[in-house]
Design an enzyme around this catalytic site. Structure first.
Site, short mmCIF file in Angstrom:
data_model
loop_
_atom_site.label_atom_id
_atom_site.label_comp_id
_atom_site.label_asym_id
_atom_site.label_seq_id
_atom_site.Cartn_x
_atom_site.Cartn_y
_atom_site.Cartn_z
N LEU A 1 -4.64 4.36 -3.23
CA LEU A 1 -3.57 4.73 -2.31
C LEU A 1 -2.94 3.51 -1.66
O LEU A 1 -3.64 2.71 -1.01
CB LEU A 1 -4.12 5.68 -1.23
CG LEU A 1 -3.10 6.20 -0.22
CD1 LEU A 1 -2.03 7.03 -0.92
CD2 LEU A 1 -3.80 7.02 0.86
N ASP A 2 -1.62 3.36 -1.81
CA ASP A 2 -0.83 2.30 -1.20
C ASP A 2 -1.31 0.90 -1.57
O ASP A 2 -1.09 -0.06 -0.83
CB ASP A 2 -0.80 2.46 0.34
CG ASP A 2 -0.05 3.69 0.78
OD1 ASP A 2 0.92 4.07 0.10
OD2 ASP A 2 -0.44 4.30 1.79
N GLU A 3 -1.97 0.77 -2.71
CA GLU A 3 -2.46 -0.54 -3.13
C GLU A 3 -1.98 -0.92 -4.53
O GLU A 3 -2.55 -1.81 -5.17
CB GLU A 3 -4.00 -0.56 -3.08
CG GLU A 3 -4.57 -0.42 -1.68
CD GLU A 3 -6.09 -0.53 -1.65
OE1 GLU A 3 -6.66 -0.99 -2.64
OE2 GLU A 3 -6.68 -0.13 -0.63
#
Length: 283
Positions: free
Chosen positions: A226-228
């Site tokens: 997530l979001d990486e």
């Protein structure tokens, strides 16, 4: 009578001597005029990346056939893309419209080389914006119970509209790992730059309370982490103690919109190549 067409040729492969010479020779043999060329060798992965813009009277199939022997000889990942063809892009949103509006405005103004066949949202709040821009709006509600069906519907729309790219323009739902893998390399997300420091609700208010001096946004490819995902573009702006939390939010929205639009533009222009967890951006 033949007319000149413009293509973007993108290449990645293990680095070794002779790649540029071989590619240039194949393009010359195909009757191409090279109008722009950029290359990079990644010291971390040993991968060679190249983006070449060409003008030619050949069609895409003939150009790809000319490059195929070189691609096989060097084990290349090769792409041949018509430059004039806007990238078919499905936009996803929830209730905040700043990022969606930036994309649609720039597309209508002619500065963003995408076409938008459909907008998908889990809420109805932004349907008036879609109607204003004349883009079909698909309402796909999401609950824990309906999430698998909602994601299946999204993939149906991707196939139905021959979509090249999915953009999460402040779409406030976490995509499943399976969907992230299916859309790998062709889904872009935007988030504020405070992660992982300020998670959860009202991150700008949290940042204001801590007295941060820089706010910004990160546009990246969607992955199961997530979001990486691999970062395409980032922007920061300076703030100070005199700004209110509401001003932080307003300024942050503007940065998010600009950053996402820039990332989509570079992707649509085939300027972004994946290098493991990183990107090579020929900007």
């Amino acid at each position: 009578m033949s007319s000149t067409a413009h293509y973007i040729v993108s290449i990645s492969c293990a680095d070794r001597p002779g790649i540029v010479h071989a590619v240039s020779g194949a393009l010359l043999a195909a009757g191409c005029n090279i109008t722009e060329s950029q290359q990079f060798e990644s010291p971390e992965t040993g991968t060679f990346f190249m983006r070449v813009a060409v003008a030619t009277e050949s069609d895409a199939d003939a150009l790809a056939a000319s490059l195929d022997p070189v691609a096989r000889a060097f084990g290349m990942r090769l792409g041949v893309h018509p430059e004039e063809r806007p990238l078919r892009t499905l936009l996803m949103c929830s209730r905040e419209g700043h990022a969606l509006n930036d994309l649609l405005f720039q597309q209508r103004a002619g500065s963003l080389p995408i076409s938008v066949p459909v907008i998908v949202s889990n809420h109805l709040d932004l349907k008036p914006m879609a109607d204003f821009y004349g883009v079909p709006f698909e309402h796909v509600p999401v609950t824990p119970a309906t999430k698998p069906a909602a994601e299946a519907r999204l993939l149906e729309l991707v196939a139905e509209h021959d979509v090249d790219l999915v953009v999460l323009a402040r779409y406030m739902q976490i995509l499943s790992d399976d969907l992230c893998r299916t859309l790998s390399g062709r889904a872009i997300n935007i988030h504020h730059s405070f992660l992982p420091s300020f998670k959860g609700a009202k991150p700008y208010h949290q940042a204001h309370a801590r007295g941060v001096k820089l706010i910004g946004a990160t546009a990246h490819y969607v992955t199961a982490d997530l979001d990486e995902g691999p970062i395409i573009e980032q922007e920061v702006i300076r703030v100070n103690h005199a700004r209110t939390p509401e001003q932080f939010v307003s300024m942050g929205r503007a940065v998010e919109g600009r950053t996402l639009t820039q990332a989509v533009q570079w992707h649509a222009q085939r300027r972004v190549l994946l290098d493991g967890r990183r990107t090579v951006v020929f900007n």
